[in-house]
Design an enzyme around this catalytic site. Structure first.
Site, PDB file in Angstrom:
ATOM      1  N   VAL A   1       0.841  -1.202   0.000  1.00 16.90           N
ATOM      2  CA  VAL A   1       0.000   0.000   0.000  1.00 16.90           C
ATOM      3  C   VAL A   1       0.875   1.251   0.000  1.00 16.90           C
ATOM      4  O   VAL A   1       0.687   2.173  -0.802  1.00 16.90           O
ATOM      5  CB  VAL A   1      -0.950  -0.001   1.214  1.00 16.90           C
ATOM      6  CG1 VAL A   1      -1.818   1.253   1.211  1.00 16.90           C
ATOM      7  CG2 VAL A   1      -1.826  -1.248   1.209  1.00 16.90           C
ATOM      8  N   TYR A   2       1.841   1.283   0.890  1.00 16.89           N
ATOM      9  CA  TYR A   2       2.749   2.436   0.975  1.00 16.89           C
ATOM     10  C   TYR A   2       3.517   2.606  -0.334  1.00 16.89           C
ATOM     11  O   TYR A   2       3.607   3.713  -0.877  1.00 16.89           O
ATOM     12  CB  TYR A   2       3.716   2.229   2.136  1.00 16.89           C
ATOM     13  CG  TYR A   2       4.739   3.331   2.277  1.00 16.89           C
ATOM     14  CD1 TYR A   2       4.374   4.570   2.813  1.00 16.89           C
ATOM     15  CD2 TYR A   2       6.061   3.135   1.896  1.00 16.89           C
ATOM     16  CE1 TYR A   2       5.316   5.577   2.949  1.00 16.89           C
ATOM     17  CE2 TYR A   2       7.006   4.137   2.033  1.00 16.89           C
ATOM     18  CZ  TYR A   2       6.625   5.362   2.566  1.00 16.89           C
ATOM     19  OH  TYR A   2       7.561   6.354   2.694  1.00 16.89           O
ATOM     20  N   ALA A   3       4.073   1.516  -0.852  1.00 14.83           N
ATOM     21  CA  ALA A   3       4.848   1.606  -2.087  1.00 14.83           C
ATOM     22  C   ALA A   3       3.991   2.126  -3.233  1.00 14.83           C
ATOM     23  O   ALA A   3       4.446   2.944  -4.046  1.00 14.83           O
ATOM     24  CB  ALA A   3       5.441   0.242  -2.431  1.00 14.83           C
TER      25      ALA A   3
END
Length: 242
Positions: A152-154
């Protein structure tokens, strides 16, 4: 770098800690006035008390759309100009996607992507009118490698990588430089959500950066001749191994 940013006004979001605070202090040391945007009133007050009139606190909840939209008008009310935006505020969701909380996903995507786009959108007319400006966005090494422990962050940082490259092409004709800084893991509160074993492994191997390391690169980007744009800087600890 003392005096390199004399006469400049900068805005740093997420300025109360971590990379934002380090960037703020580096710009202050270089002679800029810096508007510190954060929602931590106590931290902002302590920083501004320490640095004097050149540091200006601006208490904003960037996740509140109405509050977020007040950023530029409130900056101009206090300073009359804006030369530098360091869009740094962000949060982190790591781990397996199946275990992620949907509310946390919404919050992270809003802050890491939507808020950045809105902040840049809002400051561009002022910079275009003045035919000058610098926009730096805190991205991540995760924007350049599909890190399997943080999908999700990436993904949020891959979106920002595209945003930086496309907006730069739209606005360079107005004298505005747009770039991003993509550090590997930095010792900040964002690492609190890292898997414990991975964080310990990184600490043991010396595979973490200091926030001040990132601020030094931000200053490098800001102090290049106007005919040069440092669009992407990927920086990582020498011992870091994906």
């Amino acid at each position: 770098m003392a005096g390199d940013l004399e006469g400049k006004v900068a805005v740093v979001t997420g300025a109360a800690s971590g990379i934002g605070l380090a960037s703020t202090e580096a710009m202050l040391a270089a002679g800029a006035r810096v508007v510190l945007v954060d929602r931590d009133a106590a931290a902002l007050k302590a920083i501004c008390d320490r640095h004097g009139d050149a540091a200006i606190a601006l208490l904003i909840d960037l996740l509140d759309p109405r509050d977020c939209a007040t950023l530029l008008p409130r900056v101009l009310e206090q300073t009359g100009q804006l030369d530098i935006l360091h869009a740094n505020a962000g949060t982190y969701v790591g781990g397996d996607l199946v275990d992620a909380d949907s509310g946390a996903i919404d919050r992270m995507l809003n802050l890491n992507v939507n808020v950045v786009m809105k902040n840049v959108h809002d400051v561009l007319p002022h910079m275009i009118e003045r035919r000058a400006g610098d926009i730096i966005i805190t991205s991540s090494l995760a924007a350049h490698f599909p890190t399997p422990w943080e999908p999700v962050y990436a993904s949020s940082k891959w979106a920002i990588n595209c945003f930086v490259q496309t907006v730069r092409r739209q606005v360079f004709k107005h004298g505005i430089r747009v770039g991003s800084i993509s550090p590997g893991p930095v010792i900040t509160a964002l690492l609190a959500d890292w898997p414990a074993e991975k964080l310990q492994e990184a600490r043991d191997s010396g595979s973490l950066l200091e926030a001040s390391d990132v601020a030094n690169v931000v200053m490098f980007m800001l102090t290049r001749p106007r005919g040069m744009t440092i669009r992407d800087v990927v920086m990582l600890p020498t011992n870091f191994d994906l």
